[in-house]
Design an enzyme around this catalytic site. Structure first.
Site, PDB file in Angstrom:
ATOM      1  N   ASP A 103       0.855  -1.184   0.000  1.00 39.51           N
ATOM      2  CA  ASP A 103       0.000   0.000   0.000  1.00 39.51           C
ATOM      3  C   ASP A 103       0.889   1.231   0.000  1.00 39.51           C
ATOM      4  O   ASP A 103       2.021   1.193   0.490  1.00 39.51           O
ATOM      5  CB  ASP A 103      -0.938   0.026   1.201  1.00 39.51           C
ATOM      6  CG  ASP A 103      -2.109   0.992   1.016  1.00 39.51           C
ATOM      7  OD1 ASP A 103      -2.378   1.401  -0.145  1.00 39.51           O
ATOM      8  OD2 ASP A 103      -2.758   1.341   2.012  1.00 39.51           O
ATOM      9  N   GLY A 104       0.377   2.299  -0.563  1.00 37.65           N
ATOM     10  CA  GLY A 104       1.051   3.585  -0.559  1.00 37.65           C
ATOM     11  C   GLY A 104       0.147   4.613   0.077  1.00 37.65           C
ATOM     12  O   GLY A 104      -1.073   4.459   0.095  1.00 37.65           O
ATOM     13  N   GLU A 128       2.351   3.975  -4.336  1.00 38.26           N
ATOM     14  CA  GLU A 128       1.763   2.666  -4.653  1.00 38.26           C
ATOM     15  C   GLU A 128       2.740   1.848  -5.510  1.00 38.26           C
ATOM     16  O   GLU A 128       2.942   0.658  -5.265  1.00 38.26           O
ATOM     17  CB  GLU A 128       0.432   2.837  -5.392  1.00 38.26           C
ATOM     18  CG  GLU A 128      -0.665   3.511  -4.597  1.00 38.26           C
ATOM     19  CD  GLU A 128      -1.319   2.637  -3.543  1.00 38.26           C
ATOM     20  OE1 GLU A 128      -0.914   1.472  -3.340  1.00 38.26           O
ATOM     21  OE2 GLU A 128      -2.255   3.142  -2.888  1.00 38.26           O
ATOM     22  N   ASP A 141      -4.200  -2.251  -3.447  1.00 41.03           N
ATOM     23  CA  ASP A 141      -5.487  -1.572  -3.634  1.00 41.03           C
ATOM     24  C   ASP A 141      -5.379  -0.486  -4.703  1.00 41.03           C
ATOM     25  O   ASP A 141      -6.276   0.334  -4.849  1.00 41.03           O
ATOM     26  CB  ASP A 141      -6.029  -1.016  -2.320  1.00 41.03           C
ATOM     27  CG  ASP A 141      -5.137   0.034  -1.683  1.00 41.03           C
ATOM     28  OD1 ASP A 141      -4.163   0.482  -2.307  1.00 41.03           O
ATOM     29  OD2 ASP A 141      -5.422   0.416  -0.525  1.00 41.03           O
ATOM     30  N   HIS A 173      -9.272  -0.166   2.503  1.00 39.66           N
ATOM     31  CA  HIS A 173     -10.056   0.257   3.666  1.00 39.66           C
ATOM     32  C   HIS A 173     -11.365  -0.536   3.781  1.00 39.66           C
ATOM     33  O   HIS A 173     -12.407   0.017   4.108  1.00 39.66           O
ATOM     34  CB  HIS A 173     -10.338   1.757   3.614  1.00 39.66           C
ATOM     35  CG  HIS A 173      -9.092   2.561   3.417  1.00 39.66           C
ATOM     36  ND1 HIS A 173      -8.149   2.757   4.405  1.00 39.66           N
ATOM     37  CD2 HIS A 173      -8.608   3.185   2.323  1.00 39.66           C
ATOM     38  CE1 HIS A 173      -7.159   3.478   3.930  1.00 39.66           C
ATOM     39  NE2 HIS A 173      -7.398   3.751   2.675  1.00 39.66           N
ATOM     40  N   ASP A 185      -1.446  -0.275   5.071  1.00 38.40           N
ATOM     41  CA  ASP A 185      -1.867   1.123   5.161  1.00 38.40           C
ATOM     42  C   ASP A 185      -1.289   1.771   6.417  1.00 38.40           C
ATOM     43  O   ASP A 185      -0.764   2.890   6.360  1.00 38.40           O
ATOM     44  CB  ASP A 185      -3.392   1.224   5.150  1.00 38.40           C
ATOM     45  CG  ASP A 185      -3.864   2.666   5.227  1.00 38.40           C
ATOM     46  OD1 ASP A 185      -3.591   3.434   4.284  1.00 38.40           O
ATOM     47  OD2 ASP A 185      -4.486   3.031   6.246  1.00 38.40           O
TER      48      ASP A 185
END
Length: 156
Positions: free
Chosen positions: A9-10, A47, A69, A124, A134
């Site tokens: 995740d970024g 990302e 994501d 999320h 995250d």
């Protein structure tokens, strides 16, 4: 080939702004978390950087499932857009240059070294590894000593 699961995740505080990435590498019973941050970057760059750093952490060719994501990353790879931009000297079309060619080149090179399947997961949404990535990414961009995303900063 070793089968590895990677979760990435970024995050960015502002876009552009301070950015970070979070990674979980899982191989059999082994699990490793990685993170890092940059003083000025974009969410899309983070990302991509998450996927790049994760794949660069592998010390030999692996069979990888990479969960992210980021539709930007998944679609550009799985739909062949990144390879098309590369073949067209990093042009999306006759008038528009592809963004982040430095990172796309690194990611495409890594995809040649490893067998990588990119899988999109909804962010999320309670996915445990995505939520942990995250948290890692957000914490990384809040660090005091952040790295310099030199390519991005030179363009600004």
């Amino acid at each position: 080939m070793n089968k590895v699961q990677i979760y990435t995740d970024g995050a960015c505080s502002g876009n552009p702004g301070k950015g970070g990435y979070g990674i979980i590498l899982a191989y059999n019973e082994h699990r490793k978390e990685l993170s890092g941050g940059y003083r000025l970057t974009t969410n899309n760059r983070m990302e991509m950087m998450a996927a790049i750093i994760a794949l660069e952490a592998l010390n030999k060719p692996c069979d990888v499932i990479l969960y992210t994501d980021s539709r930007y990353v998944v679609d550009a790879i799985t739909k062949g857009w990144a390879k098309k931009w590369q073949a067209n000297d990093w042009q999306r079309n006759k008038k528009e240059q592809a963004k982040n060619p430095d990172l796309w080149q690194r990611l495409l090179d890594l995809c040649e070294q490893h067998q990588v399947e990119f899988v999109w997961v909804k962010g999320h949404a309670g996915h445990p590894e995505n939520e942990q990535c995250d948290r890692l990414a957000v914490a990384a961009c809040q660090e005091v000593e952040l790295s310099i995303d030199a390519v991005y900063e030179e363009q600004k």
